[in-house]
Design an enzyme around this catalytic site. Structure first.
Site, PDB file in Angstrom:
ATOM      1  N   LYS A 279       0.870  -1.180   0.000  1.00 55.21           N
ATOM      2  CA  LYS A 279       0.000   0.000   0.000  1.00 55.21           C
ATOM      3  C   LYS A 279       0.902   1.223   0.000  1.00 55.21           C
ATOM      4  O   LYS A 279       1.987   1.202   0.583  1.00 55.21           O
ATOM      5  CB  LYS A 279      -0.876  -0.008   1.262  1.00 55.21           C
ATOM      6  CG  LYS A 279      -2.107   0.845   1.177  1.00 55.21           C
ATOM      7  CD  LYS A 279      -3.287   0.087   0.598  1.00 55.21           C
ATOM      8  CE  LYS A 279      -4.503   0.973   0.468  1.00 55.21           C
ATOM      9  NZ  LYS A 279      -5.686   0.229   0.047  1.00 55.21           N
TER      10      LYS A 279
ATOM     11  N   GLY B  64     -21.750   5.470  -0.535  1.00 60.92           N
ATOM     12  CA  GLY B  64     -20.760   6.087  -1.423  1.00 60.92           C
ATOM     13  C   GLY B  64     -20.693   5.253  -2.692  1.00 60.92           C
ATOM     14  O   GLY B  64     -21.703   4.696  -3.137  1.00 60.92           O
TER      15      GLY B  64
ATOM     16  N   VAL C 298     -19.295   2.266  -3.388  1.00 60.23           N
ATOM     17  CA  VAL C 298     -19.628   0.840  -3.251  1.00 60.23           C
ATOM     18  C   VAL C 298     -21.053   0.667  -2.733  1.00 60.23           C
ATOM     19  O   VAL C 298     -21.849  -0.094  -3.302  1.00 60.23           O
ATOM     20  CB  VAL C 298     -18.642   0.124  -2.302  1.00 60.23           C
ATOM     21  CG1 VAL C 298     -19.040  -1.343  -2.161  1.00 60.23           C
ATOM     22  CG2 VAL C 298     -17.218   0.229  -2.808  1.00 60.23           C
TER      23      VAL C 298
HETATM   24  P1  NAD Z   1     -16.668   6.481  -0.818  1.00 61.54           P
HETATM   25  O1  NAD Z   1     -15.702   7.531  -0.456  1.00 61.54           O
HETATM   26  O2  NAD Z   1     -17.319   6.521  -2.156  1.00 61.54           O
HETATM   27  O3  NAD Z   1     -17.841   6.419   0.271  1.00 61.54           O
HETATM   28  C1  NAD Z   1     -17.512   6.479   1.613  1.00 61.54           C
HETATM   29  C2  NAD Z   1     -18.762   6.352   2.448  1.00 61.54           C
HETATM   30  O4  NAD Z   1     -18.367   6.526   3.802  1.00 61.54           O
HETATM   31  C3  NAD Z   1     -19.818   7.379   2.163  1.00 61.54           C
HETATM   32  O5  NAD Z   1     -21.067   6.788   2.350  1.00 61.54           O
HETATM   33  C4  NAD Z   1     -19.555   8.456   3.242  1.00 61.54           C
HETATM   34  O6  NAD Z   1     -20.708   9.171   3.579  1.00 61.54           O
HETATM   35  C5  NAD Z   1     -19.114   7.582   4.388  1.00 61.54           C
HETATM   36  N1  NAD Z   1     -18.274   8.308   5.352  1.00 61.54           N
HETATM   37  C6  NAD Z   1     -17.155   9.027   5.097  1.00 61.54           C
HETATM   38  N2  NAD Z   1     -16.681   9.552   6.243  1.00 61.54           N
HETATM   39  C7  NAD Z   1     -17.524   9.156   7.231  1.00 61.54           C
HETATM   40  C8  NAD Z   1     -17.589   9.365   8.625  1.00 61.54           C
HETATM   41  N3  NAD Z   1     -16.661  10.108   9.253  1.00 61.54           N
HETATM   42  N4  NAD Z   1     -18.588   8.788   9.315  1.00 61.54           N
HETATM   43  C9  NAD Z   1     -19.517   8.041   8.698  1.00 61.54           C
HETATM   44  N5  NAD Z   1     -19.520   7.799   7.367  1.00 61.54           N
HETATM   45  C10 NAD Z   1     -18.528   8.358   6.664  1.00 61.54           C
HETATM   46  O7  NAD Z   1     -15.917   5.084  -0.556  1.00 61.54           O
HETATM   47  P2  NAD Z   1     -16.198   3.644  -1.188  1.00 61.54           P
HETATM   48  O8  NAD Z   1     -15.230   3.429  -2.277  1.00 61.54           O
HETATM   49  O9  NAD Z   1     -17.654   3.477  -1.430  1.00 61.54           O
HETATM   50  O10 NAD Z   1     -15.733   2.701   0.028  1.00 61.54           O
HETATM   51  C11 NAD Z   1     -16.594   2.398   1.110  1.00 61.54           C
HETATM   52  C12 NAD Z   1     -15.875   1.431   2.049  1.00 61.54           C
HETATM   53  O11 NAD Z   1     -15.541   0.235   1.338  1.00 61.54           O
HETATM   54  C13 NAD Z   1     -14.545   1.962   2.606  1.00 61.54           C
HETATM   55  O12 NAD Z   1     -14.361   1.427   3.903  1.00 61.54           O
HETATM   56  C14 NAD Z   1     -13.514   1.361   1.663  1.00 61.54           C
HETATM   57  O13 NAD Z   1     -12.244   1.247   2.290  1.00 61.54           O
HETATM   58  C15 NAD Z   1     -14.137   0.011   1.395  1.00 61.54           C
HETATM   59  N6  NAD Z   1     -13.684  -0.628   0.154  1.00 61.54           N
HETATM   60  C16 NAD Z   1     -13.894  -0.008  -1.033  1.00 61.54           C
HETATM   61  C17 NAD Z   1     -13.486  -0.643  -2.205  1.00 61.54           C
HETATM   62  C18 NAD Z   1     -13.736  -0.015  -3.566  1.00 61.54           C
HETATM   63  O14 NAD Z   1     -13.636  -0.729  -4.577  1.00 61.54           O
HETATM   64  N7  NAD Z   1     -14.075   1.246  -3.646  1.00 61.54           N
HETATM   65  C19 NAD Z   1     -12.860  -1.890  -2.151  1.00 61.54           C
HETATM   66  C20 NAD Z   1     -12.669  -2.500  -0.907  1.00 61.54           C
HETATM   67  C21 NAD Z   1     -13.088  -1.856   0.235  1.00 61.54           C
END
Ligand code: NAD
Length: 354
Positions: A80, A182, A184
């Protein structure tokens, strides 16, 4: 403790500090393991309070990538990168390309991808200075944004969990709460609505969940307390650390299956969830769809082949749940054993690859 002592304690293979004076680049690349292949993991661009925080994040996240790739059966190790700073203020072509050259200097031991604060457009830019990237835009023949594949992977994991709980993988009519819509979470909520589930959504920022709910016919609950909604499946899709002793006591679901990384506030929480009679889909197994999809770029991206690879999450989840029952482990421990066993087995048949 000084930085190098912390690195030594973390059992990483290599940590690179990258610097470029003109662009202000300050980056750390952490390579946890290349036992199964090159270390793959995204680049997080974030305004860390200091270098110590940035290093801690890079070390923690790269270790998790080793387990994620191994459990998914990929010939990849864990790594990472973090770039220190506010991307909205300091991101520039020069900075991104200076970072790409740092990645290139590792000769392919580390392959980067997008993460919080970086985008597909940044990966396209990095590609100009290094081939060691995945998650290129579809226009450049890449797999694009990993989020839709991550969401589909979560659906596969949910079907495996449903099979265990109800002897039926049909999600139609099941009540599923998606906390955090968000990239996902919104794709997941849409896919679940299409599968006929009764979907409830929640989001920290107002308006977002309401708009999505209007489009897909879902209900909305406030984000705080959404984990306490009575439902079949609870899907945490926002930040990590949401499952602690307090929130676990308030869960009113049959299983937790979501995309957020590091959902357990500590490893001991896995036992607490199961003591409440609630199944847990280990996060790094459930959310591997984006990684599996992006890794397909290494052999020339093909959407149908990638979708088939993402669908293996269902069998992996099934195996983890079966092993947990057989060996009286938590599902989180069973998933870790799966990853460790694979690393040991493959390492035993060939020397470490870079
Ligand atoms: P994103 O940035 O599009 O969405 C993030 C979400 O978290 C949003 O709903 C936002 O409102 C919420 N959020 C942000 N800060 C917050 C806080 N302080 N309190 C409460 N909610 C909060 O991210 P994403 O890509 O949809 O990822 C969502 C989760 O899935 C993360 O934990 C990420 O690490 C994990 N993830 C994502 C992927 C991917 O392909 N994008 C892959 C594996 C894991």
């Amino acid at each position: 403790m000084d930085l190098f002592s912390r690195i030594a304690d973390s059992e990483h293979e290599q940590v690179l500090f990258g610097y470029d004076a003109a662009s202000g680049l300050r980056a750390i690349v952490a390579i946890h393991s290349t036992q199964l292949g090159p270390a793959l993991g995204g680049t997080r661009f974030y305004p860390y309070a200091d270098e110590g925080d940035a290093l801690a994040d890079a070390l923690r996240l790269s270790r998790a990538m080793t387990a994620k790739a191994a459990a998914a059966g990929l010939d990849l190790g864990g790594g990472k990168a973090v770039i220190i700073g506010d991307p909205r203020r300091i991101k520039s072509e020069r900075l991104i390309r200076a970072f790409a050259r740092q990645v290139h200097s590792l000769g392919g031991r580390y392959i980067t991808a997008e993460d919080v604060g970086t985008s597909t457009a940044d990966i396209d830019l990095m590609r100009r200075d290094t081939p060691h990237v995945v998650g290129l835009s579809t226009a450049l023949g890449g797999s694009g944004d990993p989020s839709p594949a991550t969401a589909i992977g979560v659906v596969h994991a949910m079907r495996a969990v449903a099979e265990r709980l109800w002897d039926n993988d049909d999600l139609g009519g099941r009540h599923i709460v998606v906390a955090g819509v968000g990239k996902v979470g919104s794709a997941l909520a849409r896919a679940l609505a299409e599968a006929g589930a009764r979907v409830t959504v929640a989001n920290r920022t107002p308006g977002v969940a309401e708009r999505l709910a209007g489009e897909i016919g879902a209900d909305v609950v406030p984000f705080a307390g959404s984990h306490a909604t009575t439902c079949d499946l609870f899907a945490p899709c926002a930040l990590g650390g949401v499952l602690d002793a307090v929130s676990i006591g308030q869960l009113r679901c049959r299983a937790v299956v979501g995309s957020a990384n590091n959902q357990l506030s500590s490893p001991a929480m896995a036992r607490l969830i199961e003591q409440r009679g609630i199944a847990y889909g280990p996060d790094f197994v459930v959310n591997a769809g984006g990684l599996i999809n992006a890794a397909e770029e290494r052999t020339g991206y093909d959407g149908a082949r990638a979708a088939a690879a993402v669908a293996t999450i269902r069998q992996t989840t099934r195996s983890v749940l079966e092993r947990a029952e057989r060996e009286h482990l938590t599902s989180a421990d069973a998933a870790l054993r799966l990853a460790e066993d694979r690393i040991a087995a493959i390492t035993a048949i060939r020397p470490p690859r870079t």
